[in-house]
Write an enzyme that holds these catalytic residues in place. Sequence first.
Site: not given
Length: 365
Positions: A163-164, A184, A191, A198, A242, A245
């Site tokens: 997913e990242q 990233a 994450h 988030d 962010e 985050h």
Amino acid sequence: MAKKTKNKSKSIRQTRIVTEICIATVAIVSAVYVLKVTYDHTEAVPASPFIEISDNTESNSELVPEDPNKIIYESIEYPTAKKFEGELILVNNSNQYYGFNEELVSVTAKINEEERTSFAGGDDSVQVRPVFYNALADMLEEFYQEKQIDDVVILDGYRTAEEQQNLYDADLAETGLETSERVAKAGFSEHQTGYACDFTTSTTWDYDGQGEYSWIDEHCWEYGIILRYPEDKTAITQIQYEPWHYRYVGIPHAYYMTKNHLCLEEYTDLLRTSYPYESQHLEIQYDANNKCEVYFVKPDESSENTYIPVPSGKKYEISGNNSDGFIVTVYLEGDGQSVSVPDEQPTDNTTDTIGTTDLSTDIAQ
């Protein structure tokens, strides 16, 4: 004839007696001489400079009572590979996360189970570590009680490496850049640890942490949470600001970072360079009931296990820093699980109590 024999026997006895007396006299004179010579050559032995001489007959234990607050340390064997695990691991562009069968809970499932209405989860796929969920739930519940705002949504939590990577590739496609400043790479995102999430809101589907929502940034340390990527730390984190985050690190560490305006990179570096076990330990007291000390231990890279000094009879926690060592948190007072109502919020101009711990006790290997 009989008379002569008798006189002869008598003479022999007298001679024997005289001889024995002479021998005894010589022996006594010799003994006296030896004793005199020995005495003449005898010198007084000076007192040892390593022994304290005192007329006081009381024992040292009676003179100097043992400090009841002295911490006694012992060594435990701890897997060296665990330096890549824990609440204080640093994951960024230089420190890869390798993944360790993360224990996760569904945010939405927990909200439904606990019948909460003060905040929401993005969808059923949003997951975080249990300790992080509990901290988020307590914080957002308190936020609602203070502000009567219930539109905060935990939009994103744990991500798989796949997913990242998909998010990273999508960002490059959108910006046309060779590297992303917003996402990233797979393996280098917080994450993937389950300790990050988030926020957004159900009213605007945006979150900037301003206005009434600034309460969250002011109080998140009380729940062990930090704003991970502050606006003035982008040169260090290498991630753009962010405001949505958040990252879980534990109450004492969140307090110290907030109070001293440090990002996680700065904090873990500070512990490594300034507070090794063998030297001064960092003492943190964040309210009247909770005080702890923190120190850094290098791993034994040549062995599967590392001997880590830990206190006897005190609660402690060990976290890896995800690169070159372990961070040990010792709870001197309290358990670090909650905060008494603080008198004031952490500020940059207040000072922590920093002290040393007596390390003279041998460490049991």
